[in-house]
Design a protein around this motif. Sequence first.
Motif, PDB file in Angstrom:
ATOM      1  N   SER A  41      86.583  65.483  48.659  1.00  0.00           N
ATOM      2  CA  SER A  41      85.913  66.559  49.399  1.00  0.00           C
ATOM      3  C   SER A  41      84.477  66.184  49.788  1.00  0.00           C
ATOM      4  N   LEU A  45      82.962  65.603  53.605  1.00  0.00           N
ATOM      5  CA  LEU A  45      81.808  66.317  54.183  1.00  0.00           C
ATOM      6  C   LEU A  45      80.774  65.339  54.738  1.00  0.00           C
ATOM      7  N   PRO A  61      85.727  74.023  59.773  1.00  0.00           N
ATOM      8  CA  PRO A  61      86.271  73.779  58.428  1.00  0.00           C
ATOM      9  C   PRO A  61      87.793  73.648  58.413  1.00  0.00           C
TER      10      PRO A  61
ATOM     11  N   TYR B 328      85.294  74.950  51.897  1.00  0.00           N
ATOM     12  CA  TYR B 328      84.890  74.413  53.206  1.00  0.00           C
ATOM     13  C   TYR B 328      84.286  75.497  54.109  1.00  0.00           C
ATOM     14  N   TYR B 331      80.821  76.151  52.768  1.00  0.00           N
ATOM     15  CA  TYR B 331      79.931  75.007  52.959  1.00  0.00           C
ATOM     16  C   TYR B 331      79.439  74.953  54.410  1.00  0.00           C
TER      17      TYR B 331
END
Lengths: 86, 860
Positions: A41, A45, A61, B328, B331
């Motif tokens: 993860s 990112l 996302p 996600y 974030y």
Amino acid sequence: MNAIQIRTMAKDFILKEFLPGERPENLTDSTELITDGILDSLATLKLVAYLEKSCGIEIAPDELVPENLNSIAQIANFVQSKQAST
Amino acid sequence: MLGLDVKTLSLPWSADPTETESRSILAWFAITGQLALFIALVYLLRLETTALVRVLLVALAGWCVHYFLPQRYRLPFFVLLSFAAIAAVFVNLGPNWHHWRFEGVIDAAWIVAIGLVLIGIVHLPIAFGWRVLALVGAGCGLAAARMDWIATPWTRAVWPVLASMFMFRLIVYAYEMRRDQKMATVSERLAYFFMLPNVCFPLFPVVDFRTFRSSYYNADRHYIYQTGIQWMFRGAVQLICYRIVYQRFVIDAADVQNQIDLLQFIIWPFLLYLKVSGTFHIITGILHLFGFNLPETHNLYFLSSSFTDFWRRINIYWKDFIMKIVYYPLYFRFRRWGESVALVSATLLAFLATWLLHNYQWFWLRGTWVFTWNDFLFWMILAVLVTINAHYEMRHGRTRRLRGGALSWNGALQTAGRTIGVFVVICLLWSFWSASSIPQWFSVFDTVGVEGPGKTTPALVLVAVAAIIGIPALALARGGGDRQYSFRRSVASVGVCGLIAVCISLPVVHDRLGETVSTAMADIRVPTLNSRDNANLERGYYENLVNVGAFNPELWIVYGQQRHDGWDNLDKTPLSEFTGALPTTYLRPLSQADFKGKRVHINRWGMRDQDYEKIPSPGTLRIAVVGSSHLFGEGVADEETFEGLLERRLNAQAADSGYRHYEVLNFAVGGYVPLDILAILEDRVLAFKPKYIFYVEHSALIPRMLKRLATAIQNGSAYRYDFVRDIVRESGIDPSADREVLQRKLTPYGERLQRAIYSRIVEAAKREGVGVFWIYLPRPDERTSAELEKRLAAEAGFNVLDLSGVYDGYDWRTLLVAPWDDHPNAAGHRLVADKLYEVLQQHQDLFPLNLAVAPQREEQ
């Protein structure tokens, strides 16, 4: 930016950031990055931030899925499709 | 590809031009054979509920056909098999666990019908927001029914199964539907929600819909099938390890008395997670057999080298679900404030969501809420550890390697060291999570510095743990885990190992391999601790969810464990009257009720017995028997208890003994511990003027007695005994402390308390001129020694009678009231009555009866 440039750019970034010391020829266009644990993860990112900055795209996302990011070839296709749509 | 040179099969239907798959009769046989071995192993070792055996049989039959189907028919066939599995599991739900009934099919139909409605809501032709609102509304309605606020036409067995199919998958599914993706087919949707093994596993991995679809036959199909078989056996191995840990290493906090116990207490809760990973491997393995090439659910989580690594390796599907739905999106929302802020906030909130969703899961599966501080703090501490670790990795990176690559020796050693450290911290955290209270968990650390009785030292245990974790971690870091896949090699290794395992599982084989193997196999085959241990143990979040059937009587019946509806403890029935003092309960005079499948009558004096006058008539020999559930006769009829059988036999066969009549008065009450027995003896029994008292007892009774004593100290009722007051004063324990802590503090005084209770019973009886016998009655599945109890009873002045061996020559499983209840059934009671009669005959010097010669024990 064409597919070859994107592949080279993505490969260089992955080698430098996540696989330092790894021989470049071991990382192929079809190496499974998510399945093999290279792109976890956090790495995902980081890669996304890099692609957004370098390629001028915006990634959502729900686009962080293996179909888009599991190999260098898939990353290149994904970036190209994003560039085409913007 | 297969490494098998076999002729391709010719098939009765025309070949699909898009299909390029090979069919091989050898491969078919190889996989069918391995699957049959797996089913035999699960059945022989009772690794799971019988529901799984039924589902596996459906899967085996289905797979044999599925293999030869053209690809376009396989998914619809899988859907049909999934529905068949639901029906096969539910078909025996009925009011009587002895017989198969078909009422369960109605429940199965409800599961499918409710499921279809829920899926339909996601596809309503309205805006996505309204669809979500409609789903929330439907969820609230179902939640109200789950809490029994609304009556439902289905039984409670439906809830855990329905919940496990829809509580998370609907969220994932709705999330995917929101994105404008290629429409899934009806078969894909039905297969996703009702997938085959789900019906027998309420705790089910959160399978991602996108992965479920995209992994379908995405590789060579024999590779997929064989991977599934491998994972199923891997799951079985983990379940076997779990059983061994469960039977051999679990220790109650109250029994932690030294450093070795402390280490054991810290390590076992994390090891019990093997049950979850084992069942998840079996689940994904079964799905592989039908073409779903899903990723692993767990990946060597005991070998995590950091906290983020742990989060990535344990319950990978859960991690993916939280990343997708929570992490996600958060974030990306927060990242305008900088990477660090986004990372920290999203990680902490993702763990908060995990905690809330675990409670949500608990609610749907169990029907209650589980908000405890242990639970909340566990998730928050883990959140902080992962956040710090993730932040560090974000700044400094982390060592990764390509498949087949290896770290240097230096790097591998560092990784192994970190792995040991992470394992220790996770063990600590997991034991904290599983403890029944925070004060109880902290109190066990009082034993730091207290040496154990044996030669084992804490350093030795730690070195062993370090070696067990560190060596595989080192091998893994050096690339030891990467091997080239070979179908032939995999079939050979799994087949041979499976065959050996099945052979050893056969009683006729393992009984000849010596006592160690035989005992180990017995441990593995026993699915639960006995009722005494169950009463003492808090077993943690996952233990309570993977065994959800045990807490849902209807589902227990469905799963073939067949727990009867009226299987509550005695104190939950109208037969029992709570006193709030000692003894804790009395039997309610002249009450009657169904209890454990039998009608129980209580006489006017509060005994489970026929009526007697308070004072025995002249010429009558009266015996009072005291004890707990076995003597009370839980699960047998009034006329089947061994004390009743003994009374009848005495009257029938001892006619020339000098007494006109014999009376055996049963003062036993289920759940009594020695402290209760002392109290009832002083308060009631002696008033009935018995000539003898028979005190019937088992082994390992001190922990239960201490538990009761802790409560009695807290409510003040135990202070009627001077020996309790002395111990409380001497030990300096705080009576207002947490009950578990109090119990732990009392543990060193257990033997002394037991001796004091026995002495007081003997003194009280002798004052009244009553003869006292202490009778050791083993449980049918007794595996602990009663030497301590026998010694204490003899020292206190009891005449000790030993009924050891009473069940010899019989399979103890045939002597139980029910598979889930270790009390002796009617046949067991007959054996006990015969044995007691025989032992009394042998002790006529102590028990002056002129008994007739006891006949030979009848064969069962």
